[in-house]
Motif scaffolding. Structure first.
Motif, PDB file in Angstrom:
ATOM      1  N   LEU A 118       0.820  -1.205   0.000  1.00 54.06           N
ATOM      2  CA  LEU A 118       0.000   0.000   0.000  1.00 54.06           C
ATOM      3  C   LEU A 118       0.860   1.264   0.000  1.00 54.06           C
ATOM      4  O   LEU A 118       0.502   2.265  -0.626  1.00 54.06           O
ATOM      5  N   THR A 119       1.995   1.240   0.686  1.00 50.69           N
ATOM      6  CA  THR A 119       2.866   2.417   0.650  1.00 50.69           C
ATOM      7  C   THR A 119       3.461   2.587  -0.745  1.00 50.69           C
ATOM      8  O   THR A 119       3.651   3.713  -1.212  1.00 50.69           O
ATOM      9  N   ALA A 120       3.738   1.467  -1.411  1.00 50.43           N
ATOM     10  CA  ALA A 120       4.235   1.550  -2.785  1.00 50.43           C
ATOM     11  C   ALA A 120       3.166   2.146  -3.704  1.00 50.43           C
ATOM     12  O   ALA A 120       3.472   2.938  -4.600  1.00 50.43           O
ATOM     13  N   THR A 121       1.908   1.781  -3.469  1.00 52.48           N
ATOM     14  CA  THR A 121       0.810   2.352  -4.256  1.00 52.48           C
ATOM     15  C   THR A 121       0.681   3.847  -3.999  1.00 52.48           C
ATOM     16  O   THR A 121       0.502   4.642  -4.928  1.00 52.48           O
ATOM     17  N   ALA A 122       0.776   4.250  -2.730  1.00 53.87           N
ATOM     18  CA  ALA A 122       0.689   5.672  -2.384  1.00 53.87           C
ATOM     19  C   ALA A 122       1.821   6.466  -3.037  1.00 53.87           C
ATOM     20  O   ALA A 122       1.604   7.574  -3.542  1.00 53.87           O
ATOM     21  N   SER A 137       4.521  11.722   1.296  1.00 55.43           N
ATOM     22  CA  SER A 137       4.472  11.711   2.757  1.00 55.43           C
ATOM     23  C   SER A 137       5.893  11.733   3.306  1.00 55.43           C
ATOM     24  O   SER A 137       6.781  11.049   2.791  1.00 55.43           O
ATOM     25  N   ASN A 138       6.091  12.520   4.347  1.00 55.68           N
ATOM     26  CA  ASN A 138       7.409  12.584   4.990  1.00 55.68           C
ATOM     27  C   ASN A 138       7.673  11.377   5.879  1.00 55.68           C
ATOM     28  O   ASN A 138       8.782  11.246   6.411  1.00 55.68           O
ATOM     29  N   TRP A 139       6.669  10.539   6.063  1.00 53.43           N
ATOM     30  CA  TRP A 139       6.816   9.351   6.910  1.00 53.43           C
ATOM     31  C   TRP A 139       6.280   8.145   6.169  1.00 53.43           C
ATOM     32  O   TRP A 139       5.215   8.194   5.561  1.00 53.43           O
ATOM     33  N   VAL A 184      -3.647  11.567   0.123  1.00 56.59           N
ATOM     34  CA  VAL A 184      -3.720  10.111   0.296  1.00 56.59           C
ATOM     35  C   VAL A 184      -3.345   9.782   1.737  1.00 56.59           C
ATOM     36  O   VAL A 184      -2.498  10.446   2.343  1.00 56.59           O
ATOM     37  N   ARG A 185      -3.987   8.744   2.258  1.00 59.08           N
ATOM     38  CA  ARG A 185      -3.786   8.385   3.660  1.00 59.08           C
ATOM     39  C   ARG A 185      -3.840   6.872   3.821  1.00 59.08           C
ATOM     40  O   ARG A 185      -4.667   6.199   3.204  1.00 59.08           O
ATOM     41  N   ILE A 186      -2.931   6.348   4.643  1.00 60.60           N
ATOM     42  CA  ILE A 186      -2.971   4.954   5.067  1.00 60.60           C
ATOM     43  C   ILE A 186      -3.257   4.952   6.562  1.00 60.60           C
ATOM     44  O   ILE A 186      -2.500   5.534   7.350  1.00 60.60           O
ATOM     45  N   LEU A 231      -6.098   2.281   2.601  1.00 58.98           N
ATOM     46  CA  LEU A 231      -5.549   3.402   1.837  1.00 58.98           C
ATOM     47  C   LEU A 231      -6.716   4.129   1.171  1.00 58.98           C
ATOM     48  O   LEU A 231      -7.519   3.509   0.479  1.00 58.98           O
ATOM     49  N   THR A 232      -6.816   5.441   1.390  1.00 54.86           N
ATOM     50  CA  THR A 232      -7.877   6.237   0.786  1.00 54.86           C
ATOM     51  C   THR A 232      -7.287   7.486   0.147  1.00 54.86           C
ATOM     52  O   THR A 232      -6.345   8.083   0.675  1.00 54.86           O
ATOM     53  N   GLU A 233      -7.858   7.858  -0.991  1.00 52.58           N
ATOM     54  CA  GLU A 233      -7.429   9.049  -1.721  1.00 52.58           C
ATOM     55  C   GLU A 233      -8.472  10.146  -1.567  1.00 52.58           C
ATOM     56  O   GLU A 233      -9.673   9.878  -1.569  1.00 52.58           O
TER      57      GLU A 233
END
Length: 220
Positions: free
Chosen positions: A72-76, A100-102, A132-134, A166-168
């Motif tokens: 999911l982070t790769a998708t973001a 995202s910085n993190w 975008v948010r996880i 994960l939501t956009e």
């Protein structure tokens, strides 16, 4: 459908006024997020209480691993690639909306209740960018192993994840006196699709909820 000139004017508004995009998020969105985060926090509290009780009884808890990043982070990160050009030649990069910085980090622990059975548990921090948010997540499961013979081991690991979606989020664009302000997919603001149609391509993904791992090992 807007003609080409109107779409280019829209792009300028999207780039110059993206900070106002928060208005596109109704209160019900926060109402959905709060129960998820509250549930994750409650589960973590129960897990901490359980581990404390097990430790007091002499059961050992050990660190299985600490990991950073996932599918999911790769998708973001992929959503932040690319951009488009405004009518005045200005380049708009998606990176400022999706970077995202993190990077989502998670840990896994194992509380051993017997020689053949243990509770697997853990949590993740989640990550957030402007569009975008996880969500944070909690992982719960167990490990069961048996020894059919002195030199072989059969192990079963079952785990499940709560949260971690994960939501956009959309942008808000002003279409003038006729259409007014509308929500639009930030990545497709320069396309020929109608704003409402671009929302169909918003990303909304879940992590793999259930994982089952069956292994048979032997010593020779």
């Amino acid at each position: 459908m807007k003609d080409g000139g109107d779409w280019l004017r829209l792009n300028t508004l999207c780039a110059g006024g993206h900070a106002s995009a928060a208005r596109a998020w109704p209160l019900k969105r926060w109402a959905l997020q709060m129960p998820i985060e509250t549930t994750v926090g409650f589960v973590l509290f129960v897990m901490a209480f359980f581990v404390s009780a097990m430790t007091a009884k002499g059961h050992e808890t050990s660190l299985v691993g600490i990991y950073q990043g996932s599918e999911l982070t790769a998708t973001a990160d992929h959503l932040g690639q690319g951009g488009y050009e405004l009518s005045d030649g200005t380049l708009v990069s998606f990176d400022k909306w999706y970077h995202s910085n993190w990077t989502d980090m998670r840990f896994e622990m194992l509380t051993q209740l017997s020689d053949d059975f243990g509770i697997l548990w853990g949590a993740s921090t989640g990550q957030r960018a402007e569009k975008v948010r996880i969500e944070p997540s909690v992982k719960l499961g167990f490990i069961l192993q048996k020894r059919p013979t002195a030199s072989t081991t059969l192990s079963l690991t079952v785990s499940s994840i709560l949260g971690g979606n994960l939501t956009e989020r959309p942008c808000t664009a002003d279409y003038g006196a006729i259409s007014g302000e509308q929500s639009v997919n930030c990545r497709l603001a320069a396309s020929q699709l109608r704003p409402a149609d671009t929302l169909k391509y918003m990303i909304n993904l879940e992590p793999s909820r259930l994982k089952i791992d069956l292994r048979f090992t032997g010593e020779f």
